[in-house]
Every structure is written in structure tokens, then in C-alpha cells.
Design an enzyme around this catalytic site. Structure first.
Site, short mmCIF file in Angstrom:
data_model
loop_
_atom_site.label_atom_id
_atom_site.label_comp_id
_atom_site.label_asym_id
_atom_site.label_seq_id
_atom_site.Cartn_x
_atom_site.Cartn_y
_atom_site.Cartn_z
N GLY A 84 3.37 8.57 8.95
CA GLY A 84 2.28 7.61 8.80
C GLY A 84 0.89 8.15 9.07
O GLY A 84 0.01 7.40 9.52
N SER A 85 0.65 9.44 8.76
CA SER A 85 -0.71 9.93 9.00
C SER A 85 -1.70 9.33 8.00
O SER A 85 -2.86 9.06 8.36
CB SER A 85 -0.76 11.46 8.96
OG SER A 85 -0.53 11.96 7.67
N ASN A 86 -1.27 9.09 6.77
CA ASN A 86 -2.17 8.41 5.82
C ASN A 86 -2.41 6.97 6.25
O ASN A 86 -3.53 6.45 6.13
CB ASN A 86 -1.60 8.48 4.41
CG ASN A 86 -1.91 9.80 3.75
OD1 ASN A 86 -3.07 10.11 3.47
ND2 ASN A 86 -0.90 10.62 3.55
N ARG B 196 18.29 -3.00 -4.55
CA ARG B 196 16.89 -2.63 -4.40
C ARG B 196 16.01 -3.88 -4.42
O ARG B 196 15.07 -4.01 -3.64
CB ARG B 196 16.53 -1.71 -5.58
CG ARG B 196 15.57 -0.61 -5.24
CD ARG B 196 15.46 0.34 -6.42
NE ARG B 196 16.28 1.51 -6.26
CZ ARG B 196 15.96 2.58 -5.53
NH1 ARG B 196 14.81 2.61 -4.87
NH2 ARG B 196 16.75 3.61 -5.45
N MET C 38 9.15 6.19 0.81
CA MET C 38 10.07 7.02 0.04
C MET C 38 11.13 6.22 -0.71
O MET C 38 12.24 6.71 -0.93
CB MET C 38 10.74 8.04 0.98
CG MET C 38 9.75 8.94 1.69
SD MET C 38 8.66 9.83 0.58
CE MET C 38 9.77 11.10 -0.01
N ARG C 39 10.82 5.01 -1.13
CA ARG C 39 11.73 4.23 -1.96
C ARG C 39 11.07 3.98 -3.31
O ARG C 39 9.88 3.64 -3.36
CB ARG C 39 12.03 2.86 -1.34
CG ARG C 39 12.61 2.89 0.04
CD ARG C 39 14.00 3.46 0.11
NE ARG C 39 14.99 2.71 -0.65
CZ ARG C 39 16.20 3.15 -0.96
NH1 ARG C 39 16.56 4.38 -0.60
NH2 ARG C 39 17.05 2.41 -1.63
N LEU D 121 10.20 1.72 -6.33
CA LEU D 121 10.02 0.27 -6.43
C LEU D 121 10.41 -0.21 -7.82
O LEU D 121 10.20 0.49 -8.82
CB LEU D 121 8.55 -0.08 -6.15
CG LEU D 121 8.12 0.17 -4.70
CD1 LEU D 121 6.61 0.16 -4.57
CD2 LEU D 121 8.75 -0.85 -3.75
N HIS E 124 -0.39 10.52 -3.69
CA HIS E 124 0.58 11.54 -4.09
C HIS E 124 -0.02 12.91 -3.82
O HIS E 124 -1.19 13.16 -4.17
CB HIS E 124 0.91 11.39 -5.59
CG HIS E 124 1.93 12.38 -6.06
ND1 HIS E 124 3.26 12.30 -5.71
CD2 HIS E 124 1.80 13.49 -6.83
CE1 HIS E 124 3.91 13.32 -6.24
NE2 HIS E 124 3.06 14.05 -6.92
N ASP F 115 5.06 8.01 -9.99
CA ASP F 115 3.84 8.83 -9.90
C ASP F 115 3.00 8.78 -11.18
O ASP F 115 2.35 9.76 -11.56
CB ASP F 115 4.18 10.27 -9.50
CG ASP F 115 4.83 10.33 -8.13
OD1 ASP F 115 4.50 9.50 -7.27
OD2 ASP F 115 5.69 11.20 -7.92
C1 GRF Z 1 1.94 12.57 2.18
O1 GRF Z 1 1.80 13.90 1.77
C2 GRF Z 1 1.90 11.65 0.99
O2 GRF Z 1 1.04 12.08 0.00
C3 GRF Z 1 3.33 11.73 0.50
O3 GRF Z 1 4.11 11.76 1.67
C4 GRF Z 1 3.34 12.30 2.73
C5 GRF Z 1 3.34 11.28 3.82
O4 GRF Z 1 2.70 11.68 4.96
N1 GRF Z 1 3.59 10.63 -0.40
P1 GRF Z 1 2.30 10.61 6.06
O5 GRF Z 1 3.55 9.79 6.38
O6 GRF Z 1 1.20 9.77 5.54
O7 GRF Z 1 1.89 11.45 7.24
#
Ligand code: GRF
Length: 230
Positions: free
Chosen positions: A21-23, A75, A100-101, A103, A119, A155
């Protein structure tokens, strides 16, 4: 709070995560500014062990929930539960952040032009997984990341903002990923702000392709972030 900040309309945003969850954290940090046009009201993870859950709770996100895809027979069943959580939180825009699912078209249609994804590649190159290893194997000299509206194909979707980074001769997938991730944390808040404030719209070009148009020439310029333009 400045008068400008007091008058800004803040769109209610939900974030879907599966991992660290860094983003997500970058979006939460940006939304701490009262002048930012979005507030993060909900985080949903499909995994109970996602590191991002603790970060979201620590940041005070009001609605943080786990919806485990493994306890749902299909799903779409899973997505209906996610949808109910988003609706309960009054979410208006959904941001995928390391979710990571795949949709289904049902969910994607429900959020048409209100669902965005980040992405770790310069789309339309390197869709899917292992983007950095594949880019290094091809010997590309520029890598990067993309925020785009989500469409049913993986994507694929109108591009909102991209950032480019150089590829170095001694890069490994890990070093390249770290360089790209730094830029992800810059462009995701920027892209969400554009969507939330209505500064971007999806248009059709002369050939019928969907493209994002940004208000004003200056904003269009800023849709590319490059290493020599901070
Ligand atoms: C990121 O590189 C994002 O682009 C990709 O998965 C990674 C997730 O990183 N879809 P985080 O969980 O946001 O740290």
C-alpha cells in the site's frame, strides 16, 4: 485553512489494495492537504495480511475493511461485497493501488470513468506482471509508470498521467522497480487530483479512440513527468 481550501469540493475516494500500500499511502498523504480535491474515505483489501491495512488505519481512514475473495464463490460475488462497502462509505471515485484481482465488466461498468489504476510501466508497453524484468530483457532505455482509467481489458484504458525514468546498465528488476515506484508516488496523487477536480475528461479522437484531454496547455504538458523536469 485558506479561503481557497475552504471552497474546494472534495470527492470521496475508495482505494482497493492487496499488498504494502505505498501508493495508497501517497494518496492518503496528498489528501491530508485540505485544498486537495479528494478525501480518502475507504480502503478495501482482498487480503487480510496486506501491509497497507495497518497504514490506512494509522492514517485515520474511516472505513478500512477486508473482503476476502476466497470466501466468495465467484468473482462477481466478491465484487458485489466490495461494491456494498464502497457504497456504504459514500465513495464517488475508486483508485486501484496494487490491487491484484482482475475486475469483471460488471464492476468496471459501474465505475465508468470513475475507476483509475496505476501500472508500473509506460503503457501500452508491458501490460501485466513482471514489467521491470521484461523491460530489462528487452534492453529498453526508458521505463516508467502510468495512471489510467480502467477498461475491461487488463492494463488498458485512457492514460491520465505518465512518468518516465532512465534505465541504467546495471539495473536489476528491483533497482528499476524502486526508481519507478518513487515516480508512482508522484503521479498517482497528481492524476487523482485531475480526476477529482474535473480537470480531465475522456474524449474520442478522430479515429474513435478514447483519449484523456486535460484542461489547458500547461496541464497537458504536465501529463508527462520526466527526470529532468521535476
Ligand atoms: C506498484 O508498483 C503498482 O504500480 C503495482 O503494484 C505495486 C504496488 O505497490 N500495480 P504498493 O502496494 O502501492 O506499495
Amino acid at each position: 485553512m485558506s479561503p481557497a481550501a475552504a471552497s474546494v469540493t472534495r470527492r470521496r475516494v475508495g482505494i482497493l489494495i492487496s499488498g504494502g500500500g505505498s501508493n495508497m499511502a501517497a494518496l492518503i498523504a496528498a489528501a491530508q492537504d485540505p485544498a486537495y480535491p479528494a478525501e480518502i474515505v475507504c480502503v478495501v483489501s482482498n487480503r487480510a495480511d496486506a501491509g497497507g491495512l495497518a497504514k490506512a488505519r494509522a492514517a485515520g481512514v474511516p472505513h478500512v475493511v477486508v473482503v476476502d475473495h476466497r470466501t466468495h464463490p465467484t468473482r462477481e460475488d466478491f465484487e458485489r461485497t466490495v461494491q456494498a462497502e464502497l457504497e456504504a462509505a459514500g465513495v464517488e471515485i475508486v483508485a486501484l493501488a496494487g490491487f491484484m484481482r482482475l475486475l469483471t465488466p460488471w464492476f468496471i461498468a459501474r465505475w465508468h470513468d470513475r475507476l483509475i489504476n496505476i501500472h508500473p510501466a509506460l503503457l501500452p508497453s508491458y501490460k501485466g506482471l513482471h514489467t521491470h524484468a521484461r523491460a530489462l530483457a528487452d534492453g529498453v532505455k526508458i521505463a516508467g509508470c502510468t495512471v489510467h482509467f480502467v477498461r475491461p481489458e487488463m492494463d488498458v484504458g485512457p492514460i491520465i498521467v505518465q512518468a518516465a525514468v532512465p534505465v541504467r546498465d546495471d539495473d536489476t528488476p528491483e533497482t528499476l522497480a524502486a526508481r519507478v515506484l518513487t515516480q508512482e508516488h508522484r503521479i498517482y496523487p497528481s492524476a487523482l487530483a485531475r480526476v477529482a477536480s474535473g480537470a480531465v475528461r475522456v474524449a474520442r479522437d478522430g479515429d474513435g479512440n478514447e483519449v484523456v484531454r486535460t484542461e489547458g496547455a500547461v496541464a497537458t504538458e504536465a501529463s508527462l513527468i520526466s527526470p529532468d523536469r521535476p
